[in-house]
Write an enzyme that holds these catalytic residues in place. Structure first.
Site, PDB file in Angstrom:
ATOM      1  N   GLU A  27      83.583   1.787 -38.157  1.00 13.36           N
ATOM      2  CA  GLU A  27      83.880   1.879 -36.719  1.00 13.36           C
ATOM      3  C   GLU A  27      83.880   3.332 -36.274  1.00 13.36           C
ATOM      4  O   GLU A  27      84.435   4.201 -36.955  1.00 13.36           O
ATOM      5  CB  GLU A  27      85.255   1.250 -36.452  1.00 13.36           C
ATOM      6  CG  GLU A  27      85.364   0.583 -35.116  1.00 13.36           C
ATOM      7  CD  GLU A  27      84.466  -0.641 -35.000  1.00 13.36           C
ATOM      8  OE1 GLU A  27      83.350  -0.478 -34.463  1.00 13.36           O
ATOM      9  OE2 GLU A  27      84.865  -1.727 -35.438  1.00 13.36           O
ATOM     10  N   HIS A  28      83.267   3.560 -35.124  1.00 15.03           N
ATOM     11  CA  HIS A  28      83.172   4.919 -34.565  1.00 15.03           C
ATOM     12  C   HIS A  28      82.488   5.874 -35.538  1.00 15.03           C
ATOM     13  O   HIS A  28      82.877   7.032 -35.665  1.00 15.03           O
ATOM     14  CB  HIS A  28      84.559   5.439 -34.156  1.00 15.03           C
ATOM     15  CG  HIS A  28      85.054   4.824 -32.882  1.00 15.03           C
ATOM     16  ND1 HIS A  28      84.576   5.196 -31.644  1.00 15.03           N
ATOM     17  CD2 HIS A  28      85.947   3.837 -32.651  1.00 15.03           C
ATOM     18  CE1 HIS A  28      85.179   4.479 -30.706  1.00 15.03           C
ATOM     19  NE2 HIS A  28      86.001   3.636 -31.291  1.00 15.03           N
ATOM     20  N   ASP A  30      78.820   5.380 -35.709  1.00 19.43           N
ATOM     21  CA  ASP A  30      77.373   5.297 -35.421  1.00 19.43           C
ATOM     22  C   ASP A  30      76.856   6.444 -34.570  1.00 19.43           C
ATOM     23  O   ASP A  30      75.677   6.762 -34.625  1.00 19.43           O
ATOM     24  CB  ASP A  30      76.985   3.922 -34.839  1.00 19.43           C
ATOM     25  CG  ASP A  30      77.565   3.633 -33.459  1.00 19.43           C
ATOM     26  OD1 ASP A  30      78.502   4.341 -33.026  1.00 19.43           O
ATOM     27  OD2 ASP A  30      77.074   2.674 -32.828  1.00 19.43           O
ATOM     28  N   GLY A 113      85.020  -6.555 -26.806  1.00 13.16           N
ATOM     29  CA  GLY A 113      84.456  -5.662 -27.821  1.00 13.16           C
ATOM     30  C   GLY A 113      83.479  -6.377 -28.733  1.00 13.16           C
ATOM     31  O   GLY A 113      83.298  -5.996 -29.885  1.00 13.16           O
ATOM     32  N   LEU A 114      82.836  -7.432 -28.229  1.00 20.58           N
ATOM     33  CA  LEU A 114      81.918  -8.217 -29.057  1.00 20.58           C
ATOM     34  C   LEU A 114      80.469  -8.078 -28.579  1.00 20.58           C
ATOM     35  O   LEU A 114      79.624  -8.909 -28.868  1.00 20.58           O
ATOM     36  CB  LEU A 114      82.354  -9.686 -29.080  1.00 20.58           C
ATOM     37  CG  LEU A 114      83.765  -9.897 -29.664  1.00 20.58           C
ATOM     38  CD1 LEU A 114      84.209 -11.349 -29.517  1.00 20.58           C
ATOM     39  CD2 LEU A 114      83.818  -9.482 -31.140  1.00 20.58           C
ATOM     40  N   SER A 115      80.218  -7.003 -27.840  1.00 19.64           N
ATOM     41  CA  SER A 115      78.850  -6.621 -27.469  1.00 19.64           C
ATOM     42  C   SER A 115      78.146  -7.614 -26.565  1.00 19.64           C
ATOM     43  O   SER A 115      76.973  -7.946 -26.767  1.00 19.64           O
ATOM     44  CB  SER A 115      77.992  -6.386 -28.711  1.00 19.64           C
ATOM     45  OG  SER A 115      78.496  -5.337 -29.427  1.00 19.64           O
ATOM     46  N   SER A 117      77.212  -6.853 -23.729  1.00 19.54           N
ATOM     47  CA  SER A 117      76.150  -6.079 -23.073  1.00 19.54           C
ATOM     48  C   SER A 117      74.919  -5.977 -23.967  1.00 19.54           C
ATOM     49  O   SER A 117      73.791  -6.145 -23.503  1.00 19.54           O
ATOM     50  CB  SER A 117      76.640  -4.698 -22.655  1.00 19.54           C
ATOM     51  OG  SER A 117      77.179  -3.999 -23.740  1.00 19.54           O
ATOM     52  N   ASP A 161      75.429  -1.805 -31.827  1.00 23.19           N
ATOM     53  CA  ASP A 161      75.511  -3.128 -31.204  1.00 23.19           C
ATOM     54  C   ASP A 161      74.133  -3.738 -30.976  1.00 23.19           C
ATOM     55  O   ASP A 161      73.906  -4.913 -31.258  1.00 23.19           O
ATOM     56  CB  ASP A 161      76.267  -3.038 -29.870  1.00 23.19           C
ATOM     57  CG  ASP A 161      77.658  -2.456 -30.042  1.00 23.19           C
ATOM     58  OD1 ASP A 161      78.120  -2.349 -31.179  1.00 23.19           O
ATOM     59  OD2 ASP A 161      78.270  -2.091 -29.018  1.00 23.19           O
ATOM     60  N   TYR A 210      86.348   6.792 -25.161  1.00 23.37           N
ATOM     61  CA  TYR A 210      85.142   6.769 -26.010  1.00 23.37           C
ATOM     62  C   TYR A 210      84.385   8.100 -25.882  1.00 23.37           C
ATOM     63  O   TYR A 210      84.009   8.721 -26.865  1.00 23.37           O
ATOM     64  CB  TYR A 210      84.260   5.587 -25.587  1.00 23.37           C
ATOM     65  CG  TYR A 210      83.107   5.313 -26.527  1.00 23.37           C
ATOM     66  CD1 TYR A 210      83.237   4.426 -27.591  1.00 23.37           C
ATOM     67  CD2 TYR A 210      81.873   5.938 -26.361  1.00 23.37           C
ATOM     68  CE1 TYR A 210      82.181   4.153 -28.442  1.00 23.37           C
ATOM     69  CE2 TYR A 210      80.811   5.678 -27.205  1.00 23.37           C
ATOM     70  CZ  TYR A 210      80.967   4.788 -28.236  1.00 23.37           C
ATOM     71  OH  TYR A 210      79.911   4.536 -29.086  1.00 23.37           O
TER      72      TYR A 210
END
Ligand code: GLA
Length: 359
Positions: A27-28, A30, A113-115, A117, A161, A210
């Site tokens: 996490e965090h 990429d 938070g499950l993408s 988008s 994502d 972010y």
């Protein structure tokens, strides 16, 4: 719920889909060229599409029950869901695109938070690729989706994502080296199932944080005189400890998290599920204490899930500040067990948690 024909008066020519994702670990990392290990979730976004020849895009959202229209080449942010579609067509130029009617139907929860988008961008790009015969492999498709989000929507996200949505498959985690974009599917062992539980806290307000974390990683990179935090290992931790706060903690998270991802891949390969669980727990602590992207009720949900029978480990998944947790556990009775966790969480926090996976 309106069908394509009811909205647009004709049948669609193509149907494309793309899943949401939960990140198992990594996490965090990429946007620092690091390692990630997401899994797809069963919830998907579906796009039905029919070409037009007049340069117009009409897009219908089933969930919102509304249709919006814009002219290709005149994309302009409206600060709503359509921006993800406009972003895609804006960055797709100069590929052939003569206009389209599209119906978007998404099961991927928003703000969890499950993408959702990425699932929208990837399903839309898949539908356009098929309709207009674009030559675009799955990695380049993911990169286009990311560009839509960074350049048009203005969210400075990494590539995880869109890569997960574009290249992920059920029953396997997707290891991604976000620097080289090398990917590898890692099968989930038979004794392991993944649960996803939404904390009931929307992460929508998190974009400022972010950005701040990204900036801090860049500052740490400059201060350490490296090209990216990815190039650092545990041997560099003493030097990282010399950085001014909070850069020291931020860089320590990235370095230790990258190591945890590699260990988690190995744990999956050899079926060392207790070890995998311990890595998830360590990842959560690092996100809470070093990266500081958790909130107390999310910590509570992680603790309650980790205490449930058959659970190997749990952690927040996605950007943080709310959203969902991911849980590695034995498959038997997992949904019922997570429902009990949600009930305890409600008693303790007054918030409603939703078990999203298993469905
Ligand atoms: C969001 C971004 C991803 C990644 C995660 C944190 O989901 O879209 O690129 O940075 O946060 O791991």
């Amino acid at each position: 719920m309106s069908t394509f024909r009811e909205v647009f008066g004709a049948e669609p020519e193509v149907t494309a889909e793309a899943p949401g994702r939960a990140n198992l670990i990594g996490e965090h990392t990429d946007y620092s060229g690091g390692f990630v290990l997401p899994v797809t979730i069963p919830q998907r976004t579906q796009v039905q599409l029919r070409r037009r020849t007049d340069g117009v895009a009409r897009v219908h959202s089933v969930q919102l029950g509304e249709t919006q229209t814009y002219r290709l080449g005149a994309e302009a942010p409206r600060h709503d869901w359509l921006d993800y579609v406009q972003g895609v067509t804006a960055v797709a130029r100069p590929r052939t695109l003569s206009g389209f009617d599209a119906r978007v139907d998404s099961e991927v929860p928003l703000g969890a938070g499950l993408s959702s988008s990425a699932a929208l961008e990837v399903s839309m790009l898949r539908a356009l690729r098929q309709s207009f015969g674009w030559e675009l492999d799955d990695v380049r498709l993911a990169l286009l989706g990311q560009r839509a989000e960074v350049e048009f929507v203005g969210a400075p996200v990494g590539v995880m994502d869109q890569m997960a949505s574009s290249l992920g498959e059920p029953h396997a985690a997707l290891f991604i080296d976000t620097q080289s974009l090398r990917t590898e599917r890692v099968a989930l062992p038979a004794g392991l199932a993944i649960a996803v539980v939404h904390s009931g806290i929307s992460h929508d307000h998190a974009s400022g944080e972010y950005r701040a974390r990204r900036r801090e990683c860049e500052q740490a990179t400059l201060a350490l005189e490296v090209t990216s935090l990815r190039s650092l290992t545990a041997e560099d931790l003493p030097q990282i400890a010399e950085l001014p706060s909070p850069l020291d903690r931020r860089a320590r998270h990235v370095v230790t998290e990258n190591a945890r991802v590699l260990e988690a891949v190995e744990a999956l390969r050899i079926g060392a599920l207790e070890r995998l669980g311990a890595l998830l727990a360590a990842s959560h602590r690092s996100l809470r204490d070093d990266y500081q992207v958790s909130v107390p009720d999310l910590d509570r949900l992680v603790t309650l899930a980790a205490e449930a029978p058959g659970v190997f480990g749990a952690r927040l998944t996605g950007g943080g500040f709310g959203g969902a947790i991911v849980v590695a556990a034995r498959p038997d009775g997992l949904r019922a067990s997570m429902e009990r966790v949600a009930e305890r969480y409600r008693t303790q926090t007054g918030r409603t948690a939703t078990v999203l996976v298993p469905i």
